[in-house]
Design an enzyme around this catalytic site. Structure first.
Site, PDB file in Angstrom:
ATOM      1  CB  CYS A   1      39.956  23.722  56.002  1.00 45.83           C
ATOM      2  SG  CYS A   1      41.547  23.908  56.759  1.00 45.83           S
TER       3      CYS A   1
ATOM      4  NE  ARG B   1      35.677  26.232  52.718  1.00 42.44           N
ATOM      5  CZ  ARG B   1      34.956  27.221  53.198  1.00 42.44           C
ATOM      6  NH1 ARG B   1      34.201  27.913  52.389  1.00 42.44           N
ATOM      7  NH2 ARG B   1      34.976  27.510  54.479  1.00 42.44           N
TER       8      ARG B   1
ATOM      9  CD1 TRP C   1      45.227  28.474  52.923  1.00 40.83           C
ATOM     10  CD2 TRP C   1      44.850  28.973  55.073  1.00 40.83           C
ATOM     11  NE1 TRP C   1      45.783  29.699  53.177  1.00 40.83           N
ATOM     12  CE2 TRP C   1      45.572  30.036  54.476  1.00 40.83           C
ATOM     13  CE3 TRP C   1      44.497  29.074  56.416  1.00 40.83           C
ATOM     14  CZ2 TRP C   1      45.941  31.171  55.181  1.00 40.83           C
ATOM     15  CZ3 TRP C   1      44.876  30.210  57.119  1.00 40.83           C
ATOM     16  CH2 TRP C   1      45.587  31.246  56.506  1.00 40.83           C
TER      17      TRP C   1
ATOM     18  CG  ASN D   1      36.813  25.084  57.751  1.00 48.87           C
ATOM     19  OD1 ASN D   1      37.882  25.675  57.899  1.00 48.87           O
ATOM     20  ND2 ASN D   1      35.728  25.678  57.293  1.00 48.87           N
TER      21      ASN D   1
ATOM     22  CE  LYS E   1      42.336  41.223  43.473  1.00 49.41           C
ATOM     23  NZ  LYS E   1      41.078  41.240  44.152  1.00 49.41           N
TER      24      LYS E   1
ATOM     25  CD  GLU F   1      44.328  38.763  46.195  1.00 49.61           C
ATOM     26  OE1 GLU F   1      44.110  37.998  47.141  1.00 49.61           O
ATOM     27  OE2 GLU F   1      43.432  39.462  45.700  1.00 49.61           O
TER      28      GLU F   1
ATOM     29  CG  HIS G   1      52.766  64.124  52.775  1.00 46.44           C
ATOM     30  ND1 HIS G   1      53.177  65.342  53.261  1.00 46.44           N
ATOM     31  CD2 HIS G   1      51.677  64.385  52.010  1.00 46.44           C
ATOM     32  CE1 HIS G   1      52.376  66.295  52.819  1.00 46.44           C
ATOM     33  NE2 HIS G   1      51.448  65.736  52.041  1.00 46.44           N
TER      34      HIS G   1
ATOM     35  CE  LYS H   1      36.692  33.819  46.096  1.00 43.78           C
ATOM     36  NZ  LYS H   1      37.227  34.999  45.399  1.00 43.78           N
TER      37      LYS H   1
END
Ligand code: AGP
Length: 609
Positions: free
Chosen positions: A2, A27, A75, A101, A486, A489, A505, A604
């Site tokens: 936010c 954000r 967000w 926020n 990377k 996401e 393994h 972010k």
């Protein structure tokens, strides 16, 4: 998570607020809203689901007029992304409006109490309780009421509020979520992040936890504490180029930020390396104090944690100090063994990550000296730490960290060299030699950018894939993790990372014909071991991509696609390989139609636990 923004002054607020929201959109970008006080002191508000552009498009059709306003980009935490849950929120009388926020942890109890008083809620958010509390406790002064309200709140907040009763005034409060304010001749501003204010001023005041501010129409700002004591402002000067936060002809910020790496790394090195020595005044301790460090904790999350893994290996290799590194959300609740002989390195691009802050505070309370490695000037970590190493990468807008990551690796190497020298474990000659190797990295990165076609070709192995594996050893086991993160996401394609040797393994069971496996396999002391692992996956039909050293013929039989690394010292290959992995992830994401700058569900700056 936010972004909030506020403006009061002589100018029309709408466009200033929208511009601020665009700058803050990294954000959070699931919904946005704006509230402006019109000439007759009525609050006019527009909210839209989706990105700030949706809000902007609506406002073009029906603009809001007024010179005092607040805005928000969201967000979602409590309540699905929707217009109903978008901020700001009005009180029942429609005379008070607040944007928030953070997280109000005790919102459920407060909501029950306020409902019992007759307040009607219009959203499913935690934040709306703040508006109704302000309404219920209003004492004739918005800022004074906000102080009383904050005493009843638990959690984290950056609050911006205005009301019809005090036209031209905005009251703000901060605890645990970033908030900067700026008095300027063209009005007073508040925002979650200084990048939103950069077009208006070079001097901003980051509020610290527990501070409040009143923004007045004449452009002044008064900062106070919870008991109303006026605080002398401590402005910081922004020397970032405003244009660095714009696309400048690139198709997306991720591409721009990947491309900026040679300059960003050169800038960092130029500020820290002089005449063959490392200059880190932040770590200024005499020889005895440096010798007395007996443990280092590295506190970080996500990509920054991967930088921490690299830092650990270099510090242990060169400075011979045991280093503990774990994601901050784990370390925060672990038994840590810190005391006054402990050094804490808090690595965080944004400087605002909740767990990183909480964990470095915990170590500090135990006696540790905290050094922040961050990109954001005046961020919370920077204001709280004993010393700050700024990454100097310029604003990183894309949610996926790229240029800040490689800068973190360089900063980590500088810290390791500084400690090794200070502890008498590396002589001036060797330091100078290592620094010369480091100074060749920006050129190597520039060469990789010229060869990015290799990353595009490598990206083709992910066509039709639903999962993938990233493997690397030694210093490059961190590279494998970062490459997988990377890809995950920004392309939403599952990717898992392991140290190469660990593959047999368990993870090897997933490998089948056409399964994509990425190896980071430069010519280093574990090269032969990694080649054996490559043979093992190839035998099971995997499609192999390698990041390998220029001219390494041994790797050729084991990979369908090779991204060739220009020559550097072996310990620098995590920096160069990261650039290829960033480029490849971007190409995969674009081929899947993803928005590389604003991946779904991510923000972010993650300011809540
Ligand atoms: C990086 O690409 C990610 N978006 C994420 O993992 C990030 O590194 C993490 O949230 C930590 O952020 P920070 O560096 O700002 O503390």
């Amino acid at each position: 998570m936010c972004g909030v923004m506020g403006y009061t002054g002589p100018k029309e607020a709408e466009q200033l607020l929208l511009d601020g929201l665009f700058a803050l959109e990294y954000r959070g970008y699931d919904s946005a809203g704006i509230a402006v006080l019109d000439e007759s002191a009525h609050i006019k508000m527009v909210k839209r689901l989706g990105k700030v552009q949706m809000l902007s498009d609506s406002l073009k059709k029906k603009p809001l007029h007024g010179t005092c306003g607040i805005a928000h980009t969201r967000w979602a935490t409590h309540g699905v992304p929707s217009e109903r849950n978008a901020h700001p929120f009005l009180d029942c009388s429609k005379r008070i409006v607040v944007a928030h926020n953070g997280i109000i942890e005790n919102y459920a109890d407060l909501k029950t109490e306020l409902r019992a008083q007759g307040h009607v809620f219009t959203s499913d958010t935690d934040s709306e309780v703040v508006t109704h509390l302000v309404e219920s406790m209003y004492d004739g002064s918005l800022v004074s009421t906000l102080r009383k309200v904050c005493m009843r709140l638990e959690g984290a907040w950056a609050l911006v509020a205005m009301c019809s009763m005090e036209p031209g005034t905005i009251a703000v409060a901060r605890k645990g979520s970033p908030l900067v304010v700026a008095p300027t001749p063209e009005g007073a501003f508040a925002a979650s992040d200084l990048t939103a204010l950069a077009p208006h001023t070079s001097d901003v005041i980051p509020l610290t936890d527990g501070q409040f501010a009143t923004l007045s129409q004449d452009g002044t700002v008064t900062i106070t504490t919870i008991d109303g004591t006026v605080v002398e402002p401590e402005p910081i000067h922004i020397d970032w180029d405003v244009s660095s936060a714009t696309l400048g002809g690139y198709p997306d910020f991720m591409k721009k930020e990947i491309s900026e790496q040679p300059q960003a790394l050169s800038r960092l090195l130029a500020s820290r390396v002089a005449s063959g020595t490392v200059e880190l005044d932040e770590l200024s301790m005499d020889g005895a104090a440096l010798l007395n460090i007996n443990r280092i904790y590295i506190v970080a999350c996500g990509t920054s944690y991967h930088a921490g893994l690299y830092a650990k290996k270099l510090i242990e290799r060169w400075a011979r100090i045991p280093v503990e590194v774990d994601v901050a959300s784990e370390m925060l609740y672990d038994e840590v063994l810190a005391d006054e002989h402990t050094l804490c390195l808090a690595i965080t691009q944004s400087g605002e990550t909740a767990e990183t802050l909480l964990c470095s505070r915990k170590l500090r309370r135990m006696g540790a000296k905290v050094i922040a490695i961050t990109n954001v000037l005046g961020s919370t970590v920077a204001t709280e730490a004993d010393g700050v190493i700024y990454l100097q990468s310029g604003p990183e807008v894309s949610v996926a960290s790229t240029k800040a990551y490689t800068a973190m690796l360089v900063a980590s190497a500088l810290v390791a060299l500084f400690l090794a020298h200070g502890r008498g474990l590396m002589g001036s000659g060797e330091i100078a030699q290592r620094l010369a190797e480091l100074e060749r990295v920006p050129a190597a990165v520039a060469e990789i950018l010229d060869r990015q076609g290799l990353a595009k070709e490598a990206a083709s192995v992910f066509e039709g894939a639903t999962s993938s594996l990233f493997l690397g050893r030694g210093l490059n086991s961190a590279s494998a993790r970062e490459g997988a993160l990377k890809l995950k996401e920004i392309s939403y394609l599952h990717a898992e990372a392991y140290p190469s040797g660990e593959m047999k393994h368990g993870p090897i069971a997933v490998i089948d014909k056409g399964y994509p496996v990425v190896f980071v396999v430069p010519q280093d002391d574990v090269h032969a071991k990694t080649l054996s692992n490559m043979a093992e996956v190839l035998a099971r039909g995997a499609d192999v991509v390698a990041v390998a050293s220029d001219g390494d013929a041994e790797v050729l039989p084991y990979a369908q696609h090779i991204m060739w690394l220009p020559p550097t010292a072996e310990w620098l290959t995590p920096i160069t390989s990261a650039v290829y992995l960033q480029l490849m992830a971007r190409y995969v994401a674009l081929s899947r139609g993803c928005n590389v700058d604003r991946p779904r569900n991510l923000a972010k700056s993650v300011t809540t636990e």
